[in-house]
Each structure stands twice: as structure tokens, then as C-alpha cells.
Design a protein around this motif. Structure first.
Motif, PDB file in Angstrom:
ATOM      1  N   GLY A  79      77.863-110.001  43.859  1.00 16.10           N
ATOM      2  CA  GLY A  79      76.746-110.618  43.245  1.00 16.10           C
ATOM      3  C   GLY A  79      75.592-110.842  44.021  1.00 16.10           C
ATOM      4  O   GLY A  79      74.715-111.891  43.845  1.00 16.10           O
ATOM      5  N   GLN A  80      75.044-109.927  44.921  1.00 16.56           N
ATOM      6  CA  GLN A  80      74.024-110.172  45.971  1.00 16.56           C
ATOM      7  C   GLN A  80      72.620-109.554  45.301  1.00 16.56           C
ATOM      8  O   GLN A  80      71.830-109.476  46.014  1.00 16.56           O
ATOM      9  CB  GLN A  80      74.374-109.576  47.153  1.00 16.56           C
ATOM     10  N   ILE A  81      72.905-108.717  44.215  1.00 15.01           N
ATOM     11  CA  ILE A  81      71.734-107.788  43.752  1.00 15.01           C
ATOM     12  C   ILE A  81      70.839-108.793  42.709  1.00 15.01           C
ATOM     13  O   ILE A  81      71.526-109.387  42.117  1.00 15.01           O
ATOM     14  CB  ILE A  81      72.259-106.764  43.106  1.00 15.01           C
ATOM     15  N   HIS A  82      69.445-108.990  43.063  1.00 14.91           N
ATOM     16  CA  HIS A  82      68.647-109.564  42.065  1.00 14.91           C
ATOM     17  C   HIS A  82      68.859-108.826  40.425  1.00 14.91           C
ATOM     18  O   HIS A  82      69.046-107.676  40.471  1.00 14.91           O
ATOM     19  CB  HIS A  82      67.124-109.344  42.613  1.00 14.91           C
ATOM     20  N   PRO A  83      69.028-109.905  39.858  1.00 13.81           N
ATOM     21  CA  PRO A  83      69.132-109.321  38.330  1.00 13.81           C
ATOM     22  C   PRO A  83      68.373-108.276  37.918  1.00 13.81           C
ATOM     23  O   PRO A  83      68.640-107.446  37.095  1.00 13.81           O
ATOM     24  CB  PRO A  83      69.086-110.879  37.410  1.00 13.81           C
TER      25      PRO A  83
END
Length: 234
Positions: free
Chosen positions: A33-37
Motif C-alpha cells: 500500500g505504499q504507492i500514491h493512489p
């Protein structure tokens, strides 16, 4: 392991898929869940553009197939390719893709511009296997390898998007064909096994190369998008 036994080869290649996905920066960061949306949305927009051209890879396999009478596996190869394409069409894969993009907040996919890396990957299969020194069997093995990436890749995508990014609809785009991809691999590989002259080592290497190419495509798109955003912010 029998060189062309589809079940044995699939188990070996699935292990290779797991290793490549585990090494992938994109899939590792997505899982955490570390990627920018916004970057998630843009990466999947590029995948959508590539996926819209995927049927051309099947067409190349038809074009590179042997003439009837020249190889014993020709009828089976063509039959399996037709079956795969029929499932693409009748399964409304494009409609599912549009629903998935809408769930990500992309209402007008026509506004997505293909990155150079996406254009390059879309043409890579055609460049590689249209060459006179590559056989139709190698192209088919590479296509089968690409199919085998889907189950592990899709499992990561579905879990990450629902857990970390609140995407609860449109995921049928990735779930509906997961089992079919493995069936496609085995059917295509079994068709190859009917050709007793096939070079098993070259076929397995072609499959492994396409697995690597596919996972690398996601990472290349990810790096390109993150790099562009960072330059805009600086």
C-alpha cells in the motif's frame, strides 16, 4: 520432468513467476500500500492500453504457425488460439476493463496517452517473434508463459486494491479469467507437445523470457510515472 509435459512445466514456471513478482518493485509496493493512489491509477491506465492490443499477439502466433501437413500440431494450435480469442470476445473483457477503470476514477479512457514504454512492450512480442529466425512454436510458448503470469499477478492486485486503496468494484476484470489463464497455458503447451521436433529447452526459455518481460513492463511503467511526478514536484 518430461520436457513438454504441461503440468510439470507449469509448476516450474509458476515458481519462476512467484520469484519475479516477489522481486518486482511495483508489486511489492502495491502489496504494501505504499504507492500514491494517483500513480496506481496511472499504472493501470497504461496496462489497459497494452491489454487492448493483446489480441494482436495471438494473431502473430497464427501467422507464424506451420502450414497444414508440415507439422502434426497445427490443427490443435489453431484450435486453442481460436478458443482463447473467443473467450476474450464473449467474456466481454473490454467491458470489464472499463468498469475497473471507472472504479479507479478514470471515466474517459480515451484521454489516456500511451507512454513510450507501453508502446514498446505492446510491440515487443511482434518485433521478437516475427523475425525469421524465431519459430511459431517459440512464439506460442512465449504467449503461454504470459498467460501463466496472470494468477499470481491478479491475486496481488485484487488483495492490494481492496485492502489498501478501497477499490471494491470492477475487480472482476482480474478475477474472472484467473483459472482460465492456467487452462490456456496447459492447452497451448499440450498443443506444442504434439510436435515431436520441438526444442523443449528453447520453448521453456521463451516462456521464461516473456514472464520476465511482463513483470518488467509493470516496473518500467511504475518508474516512469513516479519519476515524472517527482520532476513536476521539484
Amino acid at each position: 520432468m518430461q520436457p513438454l509435459d504441461s503440468r510439470a512445466v507449469s509448476e516450474s514456471l509458476k515458481s519462476y513467476v512467484r520469484d519475479r513478482l516477489a522481486e518486482s518493485d511495483f508489486f511489492s509496493d502495491l502489496s504494501a500500500g505504499q504507492i500514491h493512489p494517483d500513480d496506481v491509477r496511472d499504472v493501470f491506465g497504461q496496462y489497459y492500453l497494452w491489454r487492448n492490443r493483446f489480441h494482436r499477439w495471438f494473431g502473430l502466433c497464427v501467422a507464424k504457425s506451420a502450414a497444414f501437413g508440415d507439422a502434426p500440431n497445427v490443427p490443435r494450435v489453431l484450435g486453442e488460439l481460436i478458443t482463447c480469442l473467443e473467450q476474450e470476445i464473449k467474456g466481454n473483457h473490454h467491458g470489464l476493463a472499463l468498469s475497473f477503470l471507472a472504479a479507479l476514477g478514470i471515466d474517459d479512457p480515451a484521454r489516456i496517452t500511451a507512454l513510450p514504454v507501453t508502446e514498446s512492450y505492446a510491440e515487443s512480442f511482434l518485433r521478437c517473434y516475427f523475425s525469421a529466425d524465431r519459430t511459431g512454436d517459440e512464439a506460442l510458448a512465449a504467449l503461454a508463459g504470459r498467460e501463466l503470469v496472470a494468477p499470481g499477478r491478479n491475486e496481488i492486485i485484487i488483495s492490494a486494491l481492496s485492502s489498501h486503496y478501497g477499490v471494491t468494484s470492477g475487480l472482476e476484470f482480474f478475477s474472472v479469467h484467473t483459472d482460465l489463464e492456467v487452462e490456456h497455458f496447459r492447452a497451448l503447451w499440450d498443443a506444442l507437445a504434439h510436435d515431436t521436433k520441438a526444442d523443449a529447452e528453447r520453448l521453456i526459455e521463451a516462456a521464461r523470457l516473456e514472464i520476465w518481460e511482463h513483470v518488467t513492463f509493470w516496473d518500467d511503467v511504475y518508474f516512469t510515472i513516479v519519476g515524472a511526478r517527482q520532476r513536476l514536484a521539484s
